[in-house]
Each structure stands twice: as C-alpha cells, then as structure tokens.
Design a protein around this motif. Structure first.
Motif, PDB file in Angstrom:
ATOM      1  N   LEU A 239      -1.851   3.139  -0.995  1.00 44.51           N
ATOM      2  CA  LEU A 239      -2.346   2.033  -0.118  1.00 44.51           C
ATOM      3  C   LEU A 239      -4.012   1.978  -0.817  1.00 44.51           C
ATOM      4  O   LEU A 239      -4.749   2.797  -0.872  1.00 44.51           O
ATOM      5  N   THR A 240      -4.064   0.603  -0.946  1.00 45.59           N
ATOM      6  CA  THR A 240      -5.548   0.144  -1.417  1.00 45.59           C
ATOM      7  C   THR A 240      -5.959  -0.996  -0.566  1.00 45.59           C
ATOM      8  O   THR A 240      -5.193  -1.684  -0.036  1.00 45.59           O
ATOM      9  N   CYS A 241      -7.387  -0.978  -0.694  1.00 42.11           N
ATOM     10  CA  CYS A 241      -8.281  -2.126   0.006  1.00 42.11           C
ATOM     11  C   CYS A 241      -9.460  -2.143  -0.743  1.00 42.11           C
ATOM     12  O   CYS A 241      -9.859  -1.081  -1.445  1.00 42.11           O
ATOM     13  N   ASP A 242     -10.412  -2.928  -0.402  1.00 45.70           N
ATOM     14  CA  ASP A 242     -11.681  -3.221  -0.954  1.00 45.70           C
ATOM     15  C   ASP A 242     -12.507  -2.021  -0.424  1.00 45.70           C
ATOM     16  O   ASP A 242     -12.650  -1.908   0.812  1.00 45.70           O
ATOM     17  N   ALA A 243     -13.099  -1.147  -1.331  1.00 44.90           N
ATOM     18  CA  ALA A 243     -13.974   0.033  -0.684  1.00 44.90           C
ATOM     19  C   ALA A 243     -15.178  -0.522  -0.066  1.00 44.90           C
ATOM     20  O   ALA A 243     -15.695   0.309   0.530  1.00 44.90           O
ATOM     21  N   SER A 244     -15.584  -1.817  -0.067  1.00 41.48           N
ATOM     22  CA  SER A 244     -16.858  -2.019   0.521  1.00 41.48           C
ATOM     23  C   SER A 244     -16.522  -2.787   2.035  1.00 41.48           C
ATOM     24  O   SER A 244     -17.378  -3.238   2.462  1.00 41.48           O
ATOM     25  N   ASP A 245     -14.968  -2.867   2.120  1.00 39.51           N
ATOM     26  CA  ASP A 245     -14.851  -3.729   3.340  1.00 39.51           C
ATOM     27  C   ASP A 245     -14.603  -2.704   4.596  1.00 39.51           C
ATOM     28  O   ASP A 245     -13.564  -1.992   4.796  1.00 39.51           O
ATOM     29  N   GLU A 246     -15.744  -2.568   5.404  1.00 38.97           N
ATOM     30  CA  GLU A 246     -15.519  -1.492   6.573  1.00 38.97           C
ATOM     31  C   GLU A 246     -14.343  -1.936   7.422  1.00 38.97           C
ATOM     32  O   GLU A 246     -13.707  -0.785   7.866  1.00 38.97           O
ATOM     33  N   GLN A 247     -14.057  -3.129   7.703  1.00 37.96           N
ATOM     34  CA  GLN A 247     -12.995  -3.390   8.554  1.00 37.96           C
ATOM     35  C   GLN A 247     -11.504  -3.010   8.113  1.00 37.96           C
ATOM     36  O   GLN A 247     -10.787  -2.602   8.816  1.00 37.96           O
ATOM     37  N   ALA A 248     -11.528  -3.371   6.773  1.00 38.12           N
ATOM     38  CA  ALA A 248     -10.078  -2.994   6.128  1.00 38.12           C
ATOM     39  C   ALA A 248      -9.854  -1.444   6.285  1.00 38.12           C
ATOM     40  O   ALA A 248      -8.798  -0.983   6.401  1.00 38.12           O
ATOM     41  N   ILE A 249     -11.003  -0.734   5.852  1.00 34.01           N
ATOM     42  CA  ILE A 249     -10.944   0.718   5.770  1.00 34.01           C
ATOM     43  C   ILE A 249     -10.492   1.432   7.359  1.00 34.01           C
ATOM     44  O   ILE A 249      -9.630   2.378   7.259  1.00 34.01           O
TER      45      ILE A 249
ATOM     46  N   THR B  40      -5.124   5.613  -1.719  1.00 32.65           N
ATOM     47  CA  THR B  40      -4.761   6.561  -1.116  1.00 32.65           C
ATOM     48  C   THR B  40      -3.220   6.796  -1.169  1.00 32.65           C
ATOM     49  O   THR B  40      -2.611   5.530  -0.968  1.00 32.65           O
ATOM     50  N   SER B  41      -2.679   7.955  -1.107  1.00 35.25           N
ATOM     51  CA  SER B  41      -1.190   8.053  -0.969  1.00 35.25           C
ATOM     52  C   SER B  41      -0.604   7.136   0.136  1.00 35.25           C
ATOM     53  O   SER B  41      -1.102   7.341   1.260  1.00 35.25           O
TER      54      SER B  41
END
Length: 564
Positions: free
Chosen positions: A228-238, A325-326
């Motif tokens: 599972l991936t997302c932009d590491a600078s995007d707090e909302q996505a995290i 992350t897995s």
C-alpha cells in the motif's frame, strides 16, 4: 586424459553460476558439462590434473556476486569423452539439500537499461538478468529452472531467446529473461473499472503518478505481495491509510528514490544498496519533507530503495518518498493473490497488478545497524534472506527436524540434510488467514525440499496455535513432538548463534522476553539459566505475581504494573 567431477553447493542456482562456469571453461579451452541438480551445481570436465585444479580454483574465486558457496569438492570421475563444453538440462533425481535462491533487488545494469531510451527494454517494468529479479517468490519446485517457476507462463520471444543462448550476453541462461514483447504485463483496477489502460504502460505510469499527487492510496503488486503506497508528504492520505488499514500508531516505512538527505554510515549504505534491499532503520533527517503521520514522535524512520524495477519505474519520475507498507489489515498476512483485488479495493483507491504469479508471499525484511559495532540487527527476516540460514551450527545428533516457532511474529524452521532453513516472517497466528499462510508455507517448503520430519519441536504453551498445529501434524503422521519452554528456547538460540554448546565453561544467561508458559504451570518472564555440559538449569527468576487479562497483560505493561 582424466575426467573430473566438481560439486558446488550453497546459493548457486539462479545467480548466473552455470554461465560463469561455461565462460571459464571456454577461457581454459576445456570440454565438459555443467548442470543444476538437487544439491547445487555439478561440473564434469576432461583435463590434466593441474588444469582441472586451475579450473576449480577459478570457479570458486570468480563465482557470481550473488552466489554463496557453502561446500565444494573435486574428485576424479569415470572417464567420459566430450566434444565441447555445454550447459545441460537440470538433474532432478537425488536428495534435495539445495539452498533456494532468495529474491534480488534490481541491479545497476538493469537500472541503467530501464531508463535508457535507446535500449529495447526501456520502460519495461519487469526487467531482470542473472544478477537480479525474483527467485524464491516465483519458485514452484527445484532445481531452479524457468519451467519450475511462474515465469513458465511467458515463453521467450526470438530476441530474448537469442540473448538466453548467447554466452557473451549478460542474460545467458537467465531463467527470468523477458521483455515487453513476451513478458509480464500490467493491469490497473479501480472501484469502477478493471483492466484500465491494458498494455499501455505510459498511460498507467501517468495514472499512478497522478493518483499519488491527488492523495490517493495505491496498492502495487511487488515481488512478495502487494504494497500500500501514498505520497509520504500528504498527511491526509497517510491518516486515511491508517484508518483503512487499522494501524493507528505504528510507523510506516518509506520507499525513497535517492538517499542524499540521509546521513548513512558505510555499513548502512552497503545494506541499503545491496541485493537484499531491506527496510533499513536510520536516523530521521529534520528536513526530510515527510508528513508527521509517517513516524510520529520517533527519531528514526525505515527506508528502502525501489528494489523491484516496477517501483523504480514509478519512483524516479515521482521524485520524492512514498509510504510503502504491506497490503494487509491489522494482524492479517500480506495480500498477494489477484483474486484478492476486490479486498484490496476496500483499502486502496487504485490497484496496480501484473500477471506474474507470486508463489511464495513475503513481507519486506527489516534491519538496523548498531551504531557502535556496525553489526546488522535483523528485526524481521523475510524477502531477500529467507529461507536460508547460512551460519555454521554445531553437530546435531538428529536430522530432519521441524520447529513450529511461537505465535507472535511467527516463523518456522527446518533442519534438513544438515542445513538450516528459516521461513519468511509469517505474522500473528491468532488471525485465521495467518494460520492458513503458516500451513501453506510449511507445505511449500516440505515439497521443495522433499522433507520428511523425524521430530517436531513446539512451544510448551498448550494454547499456542503453532503448538496445536505441530501436535496435529505429529498425531496424523505418527511423528514425535517435543515441547520446549519458551525462554529455554531463547537461551538455546543464543548459545547456538555463538557456537557455545560445546563450551567447557558454565554459561550464565538472562532471558528478558515478556511471558512464556512455565514448566511449573506458572507464567515465566525474566529467567536466569545456567548452561553446562549440555544441561540447562533454571537458577533464578522474577518473583511471581498475579496475572490478569490473559495475553493482554504481556502486550500492555500498564496491566503488569497494576497487578504488581
């Protein structure tokens, strides 16, 4: 002229060993054969003894970079006549004692070709060679050859076949060889449509980059399973990822396109760039530019390089770190089957898949370099290291042993033909899917090695899932089951790791490891043992106190404080 037989064992299949031997034989103008077998690599050649010894020593000293030789020999064989030097089809009969080759991260040569517009594999996100690519994760049987892997479904085109048979090519006898014409293809899935942009890699790449920029969560099928991936600078996505994955506080790992902003030691840099390409725990730079939700309140962060060409193909144009992350929910194993895409779409907004089957699912390995000693400390042993253990162990009185391991952070072990095999990290056995994953892994390794256990080892705890599974296997097949106290097993592991079983001096050991079911029916935790002359005596322990809330007390130290 005499005929000589050379045997080489270890990690010697799937690393370019046969092409290397072939090239060395031609340099020395030797005739003979080289083949894979159930034990490793077998070489026959006709030569005077001095030339055969030169050949033998060059094989050992000029082995491929990813090869690990554990045993080797040369002896005179029955005379044979050879007209040339050939790579033969693999031999399948005999006792299997091979070390399966782990998966390798993309090598420098393939990375250059992937981004070279003049190369015929430019932009092909499944580029491999004899030095890199999936091995253990696609392996169905031994010895390692394409028909025994999930690459069997992709017959090579004429251009790939020409490379495969060319002794001068770096893909000579590369079992994973493929290209955009004959190889693996991508597929894109959303909640509304499957197979979006089928076969249009540039459009797929653009879609994924846009999805990251728009704060979406993207599941990507890697080497050992979906990430599972997302932009590491995007707090909302995290925060959305944390909510969907049911992971409120545990830190996430980062996949980074480059490491110039990290102050890595030489040991860390070597490990980061190695073929294992693990998640490496390092000091977190202040100006990393990632959201606080990645590893909130921690001074360290886990980073890894884009070890699969698919990841590098996406990360290079994106240009900044992503969370990786897995793909699983809390305590469940990593998702890896294409049949699970619907389940993935409950967590991810987009799923990027491909049609190469993952046979053996694996999480990413996690490692830390100790600052003072620069020693690597394995936190999670999985992709890139599993399933082999290469350290020398003391002589064992019994072979063919299977160890079930514990329930948390599960892993199983085999002793087979005097070699040790440790499975990849399997997860928490309290989850039904992980229990099935455990059984699937045992079945796969048993089949690969043609393993027939004589003794099963299990934890003394009668309530452990791993102990129940061991006892079931023992009862069904009339195999002896030996139960071992949890903390004694930890002390024995330390003695074995440091080769201290034969020590003449007594050895004192303290095991601080939460809780474990004790031999007197009490819960143990904080034990002192004395080991001497193959005996282990418990000589001290933390005083007993009331236990409440079952295993929850071991997970939440505040409950232990309350009980005290």
């Amino acid at each position: 002229m005499k005929t000589w037989e050379i045997r080489v064992e270890g990690i010697v299949q799937g690393v370019g060993f046969r092409p290397t031997v072939y090239a060395l034989a031609h340099q020395l103008q030797l005739f003979g054969t080289v083949s894979n077998g159930p034990e490793g690599v077998k070489i026959l050649c006709s030569a005077p003894e001095s030339l055969a010894q030169t050949f033998y020593q060059r094989i050992l000293s000029q082995a491929p970079p990813n090869a690990i030789i554990t045993r080797h020999s040369i002896h005179e064989s029955a005379p044979k006549f050879f007209e040339s030097f050939e790579i033969l089809e693999s031999q399948h009969c005999g006792t299997r004692s091979l070390l399966p080759t782990p998966d390798f991260g993309i090598c420098e040569g393939c990375s250059k070709e992937l981004h070279d517009p003049s190369n015929r594999r430019f932009g092909y996100p499944f580029i491999t060679c004899t030095s890199c690519g999936p091995r253990y994760s696609i392996l169905k049987d031994l010895p390692y050859d394409r028909p025994k892997t999930s690459m069997e479904e992709f017959p090579m085109c004429s251009a790939c076949l020409e490379e495969y048979h060319d002794p001068e090519d770096r893909r000579h006898f590369s079992q994973t060889n493929s290209c955009a014409t004959c190889g693996v293809s991508l597929s894109l899935h959303t909640g509304y449509r499957s197979g979006l942009f089928q076969g249009e890699n540039e459009k797929i790449q653009h879609y994924i980059l846009q999805a990251w920029r728009q704060g979406k969560i993207v599941a990507i099928k890697g080497i050992g399973g979906y990430l599972l991936t997302c932009d590491a600078s995007d707090e909302q996505a995290i925060q959305a990822l944390r909510a969907r994955k049911d992971r409120p506080g545990k830190p996430f790992a980062l996949m980074v396109p480059e490491v110039s902003r990290f102050d890595l030691s030489n040991s860390e840099e070597r490990l980061f760039n190695s073929s294992v390409a693990p998640i490496l725990l390092v000091e977190k730079p202040k100006d990393l530019g990632i959201a606080s939700g990645v590893a909130d309140g921690l001074s360290q962060v886990g980073i890894m390089r884009p070890y699969a060409p698919l990841f590098e193909w996406l990360l290079k144009p994106f240009g900044k770190p992503i969370v990786a992350t897995s793909a699983n929910i809390h305590q469940a194993p990593i998702l890896y089957r294409d049949a699970e895409i619907e389940k993935l779409l409950q967590i991810a907004d987009v799923v990027l898949s491909h049609n190469r089957e993952i046979v053996v699912p694996q999480d990413d390995s996690v490692v830390k370099i100790a600052p003072a000693s620069q020693q690597a400390i394995l936190m999670r042993r999985s992709r890139g290291w599993a399933p082999n253990y290469l350290e020398t162990l003391p002589q064992l009185s019994v072979d063919q042993i299977w160890a079930a391991g514990a329930d948390l952070k599960s892993c199983m072990g085999f002793i087979h033909e005097k070699k040790v095999y440790l499975s990849q990290y399997l997860g928490d056995l309290s989850h039904a899917d992980t229990e099935q994953h455990f059984l699937d892994t045992r079945r796969a390794l048993k089949r690969l090695l043609q393993f027939r256990p004589k003794v099963l080892l299990a934890d003394l705890h009668p309530g452990y899932v791993s102990t129940r599974l061991a006892r079931n296997w023992g009862e069904e097949n009339n195999i002896e089951v030996a139960c071992i106290q949890h903390h004694r097993a930890h002390f024995a592991a330390i003695l074995g790791e440091h080769r201290l079983f034969d020590s003449e001096d007594p050895i004192l050991g303290f095991i601080w490891d939460g809780t474990g079911f004790g031999e007197d029916g009490n819960i143990w935790g904080g034990e002192g043992f004395l080991y001497h002359k193959s005996g282990m005596k418990r000589i001290g322990h933390v005083a007993y106190f009331p236990s409440i809330a079952g295993d929850k007390m071991a997970r939440e130290p505040r409950l232990a404080a309350l009980a005290l």
